[in-house]
Design an enzyme around this catalytic site. Structure first.
Site, PDB file in Angstrom:
ATOM      1  N   SER A  96     -17.616 -30.880  13.247  1.00  0.00           N
ATOM      2  CA  SER A  96     -18.498 -31.739  14.019  1.00  0.00           C
ATOM      3  C   SER A  96     -18.063 -33.184  13.854  1.00  0.00           C
ATOM      4  CB  SER A  96     -19.942 -31.581  13.523  1.00  0.00           C
ATOM      5  OG  SER A  96     -20.728 -32.642  14.009  1.00  0.00           O
ATOM      6  N   ARG A  97     -18.204 -33.937  14.946  1.00  0.00           N
ATOM      7  CA  ARG A  97     -17.866 -35.360  14.864  1.00  0.00           C
ATOM      8  C   ARG A  97     -18.957 -36.140  14.145  1.00  0.00           C
ATOM      9  NH1 ARG A  97     -17.758 -36.022  21.110  1.00  0.00           N
ATOM     10  NH2 ARG A  97     -19.742 -35.068  20.580  1.00  0.00           N
ATOM     11  N   ILE A 156     -28.120 -25.680  19.696  1.00  0.00           N
ATOM     12  CA  ILE A 156     -28.099 -24.215  19.562  1.00  0.00           C
ATOM     13  C   ILE A 156     -27.453 -23.791  18.247  1.00  0.00           C
ATOM     14  CG2 ILE A 156     -25.911 -23.687  20.766  1.00  0.00           C
ATOM     15  CD1 ILE A 156     -29.292 -21.825  21.024  1.00  0.00           C
ATOM     16  N   LYS A 189     -22.472 -19.353  25.783  1.00  0.00           N
ATOM     17  CA  LYS A 189     -22.507 -19.253  27.229  1.00  0.00           C
ATOM     18  C   LYS A 189     -22.646 -20.643  27.836  1.00  0.00           C
ATOM     19  CE  LYS A 189     -25.961 -20.345  28.788  1.00  0.00           C
ATOM     20  NZ  LYS A 189     -27.041 -21.412  28.803  1.00  0.00           N
ATOM     21  N   ASP A 237     -27.355 -23.833  33.971  1.00  0.00           N
ATOM     22  CA  ASP A 237     -27.181 -23.603  32.521  1.00  0.00           C
ATOM     23  C   ASP A 237     -28.250 -22.625  32.016  1.00  0.00           C
ATOM     24  OD1 ASP A 237     -25.798 -24.354  29.889  1.00  0.00           O
ATOM     25  OD2 ASP A 237     -27.909 -24.667  29.472  1.00  0.00           O
TER      26      ASP A 237
HETATM   27  P1  NAP Z   1     -25.874 -30.043  22.333  1.00  0.00           P
HETATM   28  O1  NAP Z   1     -27.126 -30.058  21.521  1.00  0.00           O
HETATM   29  O2  NAP Z   1     -25.597 -31.173  23.244  1.00  0.00           O
HETATM   30  O3  NAP Z   1     -24.692 -29.844  21.302  1.00  0.00           O
HETATM   31  C1  NAP Z   1     -23.358 -29.703  21.687  1.00  0.00           C
HETATM   32  C2  NAP Z   1     -22.491 -30.178  20.528  1.00  0.00           C
HETATM   33  O4  NAP Z   1     -21.124 -30.079  20.929  1.00  0.00           O
HETATM   34  C3  NAP Z   1     -22.727 -31.622  20.194  1.00  0.00           C
HETATM   35  O5  NAP Z   1     -23.679 -31.704  19.143  1.00  0.00           O
HETATM   36  C4  NAP Z   1     -21.379 -32.084  19.767  1.00  0.00           C
HETATM   37  O6  NAP Z   1     -21.333 -31.827  18.394  1.00  0.00           O
HETATM   38  C5  NAP Z   1     -20.365 -31.129  20.327  1.00  0.00           C
HETATM   39  N1  NAP Z   1     -19.429 -31.771  21.252  1.00  0.00           N
HETATM   40  C6  NAP Z   1     -18.077 -31.772  21.169  1.00  0.00           C
HETATM   41  N2  NAP Z   1     -17.526 -32.414  22.170  1.00  0.00           N
HETATM   42  C7  NAP Z   1     -18.518 -32.864  22.935  1.00  0.00           C
HETATM   43  C8  NAP Z   1     -18.548 -33.611  24.123  1.00  0.00           C
HETATM   44  N3  NAP Z   1     -17.444 -34.051  24.728  1.00  0.00           N
HETATM   45  N4  NAP Z   1     -19.767 -33.904  24.640  1.00  0.00           N
HETATM   46  C9  NAP Z   1     -20.893 -33.492  24.028  1.00  0.00           C
HETATM   47  N5  NAP Z   1     -20.909 -32.755  22.896  1.00  0.00           N
HETATM   48  C10 NAP Z   1     -19.726 -32.454  22.354  1.00  0.00           C
HETATM   49  O7  NAP Z   1     -25.787 -28.719  23.212  1.00  0.00           O
HETATM   50  P2  NAP Z   1     -26.443 -27.300  22.937  1.00  0.00           P
HETATM   51  O8  NAP Z   1     -27.793 -27.258  23.553  1.00  0.00           O
HETATM   52  O9  NAP Z   1     -26.314 -26.937  21.530  1.00  0.00           O
HETATM   53  O10 NAP Z   1     -25.516 -26.397  23.881  1.00  0.00           O
HETATM   54  C11 NAP Z   1     -24.188 -26.073  23.528  1.00  0.00           C
HETATM   55  C12 NAP Z   1     -23.830 -24.781  24.280  1.00  0.00           C
HETATM   56  O11 NAP Z   1     -24.760 -23.767  23.873  1.00  0.00           O
HETATM   57  C13 NAP Z   1     -23.958 -24.920  25.791  1.00  0.00           C
HETATM   58  O12 NAP Z   1     -22.943 -24.196  26.427  1.00  0.00           O
HETATM   59  C14 NAP Z   1     -25.314 -24.274  26.090  1.00  0.00           C
HETATM   60  O13 NAP Z   1     -25.354 -23.682  27.385  1.00  0.00           O
HETATM   61  C15 NAP Z   1     -25.385 -23.203  25.020  1.00  0.00           C
HETATM   62  N6  NAP Z   1     -26.758 -22.810  24.695  1.00  0.00           N
HETATM   63  C16 NAP Z   1     -27.730 -23.740  24.417  1.00  0.00           C
HETATM   64  C17 NAP Z   1     -29.039 -23.328  24.183  1.00  0.00           C
HETATM   65  C18 NAP Z   1     -30.151 -24.274  23.843  1.00  0.00           C
HETATM   66  O14 NAP Z   1     -31.317 -23.836  23.752  1.00  0.00           O
HETATM   67  N7  NAP Z   1     -29.905 -25.557  23.606  1.00  0.00           N
HETATM   68  C19 NAP Z   1     -29.345 -21.966  24.227  1.00  0.00           C
HETATM   69  C20 NAP Z   1     -28.329 -21.053  24.439  1.00  0.00           C
HETATM   70  C21 NAP Z   1     -27.054 -21.493  24.682  1.00  0.00           C
HETATM   71  P3  NAP Z   1     -20.762 -32.808  17.345  1.00  0.00           P
HETATM   72  O15 NAP Z   1     -21.432 -34.130  17.571  1.00  0.00           O
HETATM   73  O16 NAP Z   1     -21.243 -32.039  16.195  1.00  0.00           O
HETATM   74  O17 NAP Z   1     -19.275 -32.857  17.477  1.00  0.00           O
END
Ligand code: NAP
Length: 313
Positions: A39-40, A17, A93, A171
């Site tokens: 970011s890690r 996101i 969110k 989610d």
């Molecule tokens: P994602 O692609 O899995 O990314 C989450 C990022 O958080 C990872 O890239 C990681 O970044 C970091 N992170 C830090 N600690 C972590 C841990 N212990 N486990 C996993 N990741 C960790 O997730 P996302 O889809 O972007 O979603 C993140 C949030 O945005 C969620 O709450 C989700 O509900 C919300 N959201 C997502 C979407 C969507 O379409 N994907 C839409 C609206 C809202 P680093 O490796 O860079 O540290």
């Protein structure tokens, strides 16, 4: 506003996101400048990169706002650290992994005179404002939510959604509840639910909710992550004066036989979020509406649990 007046913001967690929506919306916003990422594993081209939040907060006092785009399970500690360090904080969110976490963050933000913004991106979908306005002076008699999508398509390799606190099908489902609570003129509560947990996972893959408004209109919600083919993100609201259909996750709305919005899903939702964050910072106000997450928490408290087939990615 000139580039030098713009609020310096850092994105924490450079996942799907952040890359798809936050980075481009910040670039389009005259009110913000992306000054760093935390970011890690990843970095954004041309932007200072930090491996951890503590280091960024210490090194860059000029960064006064932080957007937390990490999964909910790890967000609380980061939000607390940023608030205590005097930064305004935007939460993706759902705002927390628990209700208490967000209550604590709200108190902390107020005590440190910082802005806390719990975002609900679907509320910025193009059809939500027109839908709310159309429903404002009508009596709702019944509503139905159908939020059915393919988890393999939208969450590839994201393990956190299946771990406790990751909410599973809630989610995406919480987006529907954020829209519902925004457009209905009446308060909503949950009466019951059935949650289906794959035998090998900690969070549900499907849920059926039985909701009711304060004035007695029944609402059922059908959340399912097993839908292949066409994807469905629809809310239908029947009233004493016609039916409203909100489709495409809130982008398109048709009411009383008339088209009120015909935008694309997700278009401009995050531009709306950053405009709202800028407004909150300028006026030093918080925006933390927990109604969607209260309904999800109640589903986990009141819901009957069934175990279903194991899920493999
Ligand atoms: P994602 O692609 O899995 O990314 C989450 C990022 O958080 C990872 O890239 C990681 O970044 C970091 N992170 C830090 N600690 C972590 C841990 N212990 N486990 C996993 N990741 C960790 O997730 P996302 O889809 O972007 O979603 C993140 C949030 O945005 C969620 O709450 C989700 O509900 C919300 N959201 C997502 C979407 C969507 O379409 N994907 C839409 C609206 C809202 P680093 O490796 O860079 O540290």
């Amino acid at each position: 506003m000139t580039a030098t007046d713009a609020t310096q913001v850092a994105i924490v967690g450079l996942g799907k996101i952040a890359v798809d929506q936050h980075v481009p919306s910040i670039a389009r916003s005259p009110a913000f400048r992306l000054a760093a990422t935390v970011s890690r594993n990843a970095r954004a081209e041309g932007v200072d990169a930090f491996a951890d939040l503590t280091g960024m907060l210490a090194a860059r006092p000029g960064i006064t706002a932080v957007a937390l785009c990490v999964p909910p399970q790890v967000r609380f500690a980061m939000a607390r650290e940023a608030l205590v360090a005097g930064r305004d904080v935007l939460l993706e969110k759902p705002p927390g992994a628990s209700l208490a976490e967000v209550a604590i963050l709200s108190e902390l933000a107020a005590a440190h005179d910082r802005v806390l913004y719990a975002t609900w991106h679907s509320r910025h979908a193009a059809g939500v404002g027109p839908a709310k306005a159309w429903l404002a002076d009508r009596r709702v008699t019944r509503a139905r939510i159908v939020w059915r999508e393919d988890v393999r398509r939208w969450y590839p390799g994201q393990d956190w959604i299946w771990q406790a606190g990751g909410l599973g099908v809630f989610d995406p489902g919480i987006n529907a509840l954020s829209v519902l609570t925004a457009i209905l003129p009446d308060a909503v509560r949950l009466r019951g639910a059935e949650l289906s947990f794959p035998s090998n996972r900690e969070t549900p893959i499907a849920a059926r909710l039985d909701l009711v408004t304060a004035s007695g209109a029944e609402i059922d919600a059908d959340f399912d992550w097993r839908q292949t083919g066409p994807q469905t993100w629809d809310i239908t609201v029947e009233t004493d004066d016609g039916t409203l259909e909100l489709t495409g996750g809130g982008a398109r709305v048709r009411a009383g036989g008339e088209v009120l919005s015909s935008a694309e899903a997700l278009a401009s939702e995050y531009d709306g979020i950053y405009a709202q964050f800028a407004e909150l910072i300028a006026t030093r106000r918080a925006d933390v509406d927990m109604r969607p997450q209260v309904l999800v928490a109640d589903a986990f408290m009141l819901g009957r649990r069934v175990v279903t087939d194991a899920f493999e990615d």
